[in-house]
Enzyme design. Structure first.
Site, PDB file in Angstrom:
ATOM      1  N   CYS A  76     155.899 -40.692  38.181  1.00 54.79           N
ATOM      2  CA  CYS A  76     155.083 -41.869  38.235  1.00 54.79           C
ATOM      3  C   CYS A  76     154.491 -42.289  39.555  1.00 54.79           C
ATOM      4  O   CYS A  76     153.907 -41.644  40.339  1.00 54.79           O
ATOM      5  CB  CYS A  76     155.803 -43.012  37.489  1.00 54.79           C
ATOM      6  SG  CYS A  76     154.793 -44.390  36.949  1.00 54.79           S
ATOM      7  N   HIS A  77     155.150 -43.352  40.207  1.00 54.08           N
ATOM      8  CA  HIS A  77     154.687 -43.756  41.605  1.00 54.08           C
ATOM      9  C   HIS A  77     155.762 -42.943  42.736  1.00 54.08           C
ATOM     10  O   HIS A  77     155.109 -43.110  43.852  1.00 54.08           O
ATOM     11  CB  HIS A  77     154.713 -45.221  41.794  1.00 54.08           C
ATOM     12  CG  HIS A  77     153.629 -45.901  40.860  1.00 54.08           C
ATOM     13  ND1 HIS A  77     153.592 -46.138  39.674  1.00 54.08           N
ATOM     14  CD2 HIS A  77     152.393 -46.428  41.445  1.00 54.08           C
ATOM     15  CE1 HIS A  77     152.608 -46.596  39.468  1.00 54.08           C
ATOM     16  NE2 HIS A  77     151.969 -46.867  40.229  1.00 54.08           N
TER      17      HIS A  77
END
Length: 183
Positions: A112-113
């Site tokens: 994800c991030h």
């Protein structure tokens, strides 16, 4: 079922981690027999979130970043969430831990991030990766070849885009650890 009873896996996280991106890979690794350790900025409980805003569960880290000796681990897992990697990339020791794992060609998995941390550690130049859409420009600017796939494996580096990709992310981590332990 994989037997990772000899595997030692380090997770790095702090407040703002995406709940499923820490707890689901952690449980998959524990179920496969791995020893899992969580390191954070402090050893106070850290707060998970869902969709980067709704508070979920907390978990108590096992040790602080400064206590981590990367020689003690076979793999590193970096959960996402917006706040978690944003805070962690400001921690010099977190960034150096990532660099040490990469320098030693150990498994590094980010979802994800969390690839923001890979950018901060300057380890994505020339590597094929994926991430949450808002991180992709940062990855490209750091020299990465960015793909939009549920899991991208480039040698020891494993990346995924979002919580929906966790099953593929988990399978990739377990397979990479099985291969690493077989060598």
């Amino acid at each position: 079922m994989a037997d990772l009873s000899d595997a030692r896996v380090l997770f790095l996280a702090t407040d703002g981690f995406e709940d499923s991106e820490l707890f689901e890979p952690r449980q998959a690794l524990l179920d496969a027999g791995a020893t899992v350790t969580l390191a954070s900025i402090k050893t106070d409980p850290i707060q998970g979130v869902k969709n980067d805003s709704d508070p979920t569960r907390t978990i108590t880290p096992d040790l602080t970043l400064d206590q981590v000796d990367t020689e003690d681990y076979d793999a590193l897992v970096l959960p996402g969430g917006v706040g978690n990697p944003d805070k962690m990339r400001l921690e010099e020791r977190a960034v150096s831990i990532i660099g040490e794992f990469m320098d030693d060609d150990k498994v590094v998995a980010a979802i994800c991030h969390a690839p923001w941390l890979l950018v901060e550690a300057d380890v994505v130049d020339g590597r094929r990766v994926t991430s949450w859409p808002s991180v992709r420009t940062d990855l490209e600017n750091a020299g990465a070849d960015v793909a939009d796939e549920e899991v991208v494996i480039d040698a020891n580096l494993i990346t995924s885009r979002k919580p929906d990709d966790i099953p593929a992310f988990n399978r990739a981590i377990i397979a990479a650890l099985e291969e690493e332990l077989a060598d």
